[in-house]
Design an enzyme around this catalytic site. Structure first.
Site, PDB file in Angstrom:
ATOM      1  N   GLY A  23       0.800  -1.227   0.000  1.00  0.00           N
ATOM      2  CA  GLY A  23       0.000   0.000   0.000  1.00  0.00           C
ATOM      3  C   GLY A  23       0.832   1.277   0.000  1.00  0.00           C
ATOM      4  O   GLY A  23       1.915   1.354  -0.586  1.00  0.00           O
ATOM      5  N   TYR A 162     -11.774   5.081  13.866  1.00  0.00           N
ATOM      6  CA  TYR A 162     -10.737   5.405  12.879  1.00  0.00           C
ATOM      7  C   TYR A 162     -10.635   6.927  12.716  1.00  0.00           C
ATOM      8  O   TYR A 162      -9.539   7.503  12.763  1.00  0.00           O
ATOM      9  CB  TYR A 162     -11.099   4.757  11.537  1.00  0.00           C
TER      10      TYR A 162
HETATM   11  N1  LIG Z   1      -5.961   3.813   1.451  1.00  0.00           N
HETATM   12  C1  LIG Z   1      -6.526   4.990   1.682  1.00  0.00           C
HETATM   13  O1  LIG Z   1      -7.385   5.444   0.909  1.00  0.00           O
HETATM   14  C2  LIG Z   1      -6.121   5.805   2.887  1.00  0.00           C
HETATM   15  C3  LIG Z   1      -6.700   7.072   3.048  1.00  0.00           C
HETATM   16  C4  LIG Z   1      -6.324   7.846   4.146  1.00  0.00           C
HETATM   17  C5  LIG Z   1      -5.393   7.359   5.056  1.00  0.00           C
HETATM   18  N2  LIG Z   1      -4.874   6.115   4.882  1.00  0.00           N
HETATM   19  C6  LIG Z   1      -3.894   5.671   5.866  1.00  0.00           C
HETATM   20  O2  LIG Z   1      -2.687   5.387   5.199  1.00  0.00           O
HETATM   21  C7  LIG Z   1      -1.976   4.351   5.886  1.00  0.00           C
HETATM   22  C8  LIG Z   1      -1.678   3.225   4.928  1.00  0.00           C
HETATM   23  O3  LIG Z   1      -2.904   2.790   4.357  1.00  0.00           O
HETATM   24  P1  LIG Z   1      -2.978   1.640   3.251  1.00  0.00           P
HETATM   25  O4  LIG Z   1      -4.252   1.847   2.538  1.00  0.00           O
HETATM   26  O5  LIG Z   1      -1.711   1.564   2.528  1.00  0.00           O
HETATM   27  O6  LIG Z   1      -3.172   0.380   4.245  1.00  0.00           O
HETATM   28  P2  LIG Z   1      -2.818  -1.162   4.031  1.00  0.00           P
HETATM   29  O7  LIG Z   1      -3.775  -1.906   4.884  1.00  0.00           O
HETATM   30  O8  LIG Z   1      -2.706  -1.514   2.588  1.00  0.00           O
HETATM   31  O9  LIG Z   1      -1.348  -1.265   4.669  1.00  0.00           O
HETATM   32  C9  LIG Z   1      -1.167  -1.048   6.031  1.00  0.00           C
HETATM   33  C10 LIG Z   1       0.086  -1.790   6.460  1.00  0.00           C
HETATM   34  O10 LIG Z   1       0.241  -1.568   7.868  1.00  0.00           O
HETATM   35  C11 LIG Z   1       0.596  -2.797   8.476  1.00  0.00           C
HETATM   36  N3  LIG Z   1       0.165  -2.804   9.870  1.00  0.00           N
HETATM   37  C12 LIG Z   1      -1.117  -2.803  10.336  1.00  0.00           C
HETATM   38  N4  LIG Z   1      -1.109  -2.888  11.658  1.00  0.00           N
HETATM   39  C13 LIG Z   1       0.195  -2.940  12.055  1.00  0.00           C
HETATM   40  C14 LIG Z   1       0.825  -3.057  13.314  1.00  0.00           C
HETATM   41  N5  LIG Z   1       0.122  -3.158  14.451  1.00  0.00           N
HETATM   42  N6  LIG Z   1       2.182  -3.046  13.350  1.00  0.00           N
HETATM   43  C15 LIG Z   1       2.915  -2.979  12.211  1.00  0.00           C
HETATM   44  N7  LIG Z   1       2.365  -2.893  10.994  1.00  0.00           N
HETATM   45  C16 LIG Z   1       1.018  -2.873  10.911  1.00  0.00           C
HETATM   46  C17 LIG Z   1      -0.126  -3.860   7.670  1.00  0.00           C
HETATM   47  O11 LIG Z   1       0.467  -5.149   7.826  1.00  0.00           O
HETATM   48  C18 LIG Z   1      -0.018  -3.320   6.253  1.00  0.00           C
HETATM   49  O12 LIG Z   1       1.127  -3.798   5.575  1.00  0.00           O
HETATM   50  C19 LIG Z   1      -2.874   3.935   7.051  1.00  0.00           C
HETATM   51  O13 LIG Z   1      -2.474   4.633   8.227  1.00  0.00           O
HETATM   52  C20 LIG Z   1      -4.242   4.380   6.593  1.00  0.00           C
HETATM   53  O14 LIG Z   1      -5.120   4.616   7.665  1.00  0.00           O
HETATM   54  C21 LIG Z   1      -5.211   5.327   3.815  1.00  0.00           C
END
Ligand SMILES: NC(=O)c1ccc[n+]([C@@H]2O[C@H](COP(=O)([O-])OP(=O)(O)OC[C@H]3O[C@@H](n4cnc5c(N)ncnc54)[C@H](O)[C@@H]3O)[C@@H](O)[C@H]2O)c1
Length: 258
Positions: A23, A162
């Protein structure tokens, strides 16, 4: 003034990115490595090693660590391990996060605790541990991942824990940006809008009406790309952003402005 492009270089920097197995975190790590940093990918899943190897295969310098950001002792040990292996820490991106969907009234104590534990406690533990060597060196930059959900009541999905955790991350960065402003350590939050990740692609397939609501509410009429988020983070941690601290920078195609 010199060559302004040098201000954007990350050459020689040691940069840790949490949640980097996939991601947005993986794209940030890849961008850092492309710009000359040693990108240390951290995640709780051992798959992080494969992501680090992929980035290294395209020419970047990487390392990896597997730990859970909710375990403060493991986070402290990871910071010590990075120092042992690489002698310095210049950049931290506290990006690991989780999401889910649940109406407010249906949150059990456990559901509330688990999102706060990853999204807020985890960010604080990482910032606290990795800032220590930065404060000692009087140099370093930190970015934590917040969200548009931290500034606006997003819809139609429901995940109040969240949203509140992401608002708290932005305020944490505001507070620490000010506390450490004279100590040489900058702290900012990045606020991605709806971003083109596997999770959102799945929503597009299984619930197209939800995706259509999002797209209709985004003035740009499209999801953000992971590269657009990574580009902004790379700017924020670079010397080109030397005057920016304590800010939440939203990369959302205009969503929060509309
Ligand atoms: N995808 C979106 O549209 C979006 C929008 C706004 C914010 N975000 C934020 O961006 C960040 C990344 O999002 P993403 O969509 O790439 O998420 P994703 O779920 O694809 O990746 C998140 C990663 O974090 C790791 N992770 C989760 N819990 C963990 C823990 N306790 N310890 C260590 N690693 C951990 C997971 O294994 C995963 O590899 C997050 O904080 C998410 O809230 C995402």
């Amino acid at each position: 003034m010199g060559d302004p492009s040098a201000l954007f270089s990350l050459a020689g920097k040691v940069a840790v990115v949490t949640g980097a197995a996939r991601g947005i975190g993986a794209s940030i790590a890849e961008r850092f490595a492309t710009q000359g940093a040693l990108a240390i990918l951290a995640d709780r899943t051992p798959n992080v090693e494969a992501t680090a190897r992929q980035i290294a295969a395209s020419g970047g310098r990487t390392d990896w660590l597997a730990f859970d950001v909710t375990d403060s002792a493991a986070v402290d040990a990871a910071a010590a391990e990075v120092l042992r292996r690489h002698s310095r820490i210049d950049i931290l991106v506290a990006n690991a996060g989780m999401s889910y969907e649940l109406p407010a009234i249906e949150h059990t104590d456990q559901a509330w605790r688990s999102v706060m534990s990853v999204n807020l406690d985890g960010v604080f533990y990482c910032v606290r541990a990795f800032a220590k060597p930065m404060l000692a060196a009087r140099a370093g930059t930190i970015v934590a991942t917040s969200s548009i959900a931290g500034v606006k009541a997003v819809r139609p999905e429901l995940h109040v824990g969240y949203d509140v955790s992401k608002a708290a991350v932005a305020h944490l960065c505001r507070m620490l940006g000010v506390e450490w402003a004279k100590a040489g350590v900058r702290v900012n939050a990045i606020g991605p809008g709806y971003t083109d990740t596997d999770t959102l692609a799945e929503v597009g397939k299984s619930r197209p009406e939800v995706m259509n609501t999002w797209l209709g509410d985004i003035p740009a009429g499209r999801l953000m790309s992971r590269t657009e988020i990574a580009n902004t983070v790379a700017f924020l941690v670079s010397d080109a952003a030397s005057g920016i601290t304590g800010q939440l920078v939203l990369v959302d195609g205009g969503y929060s402005a509309a």
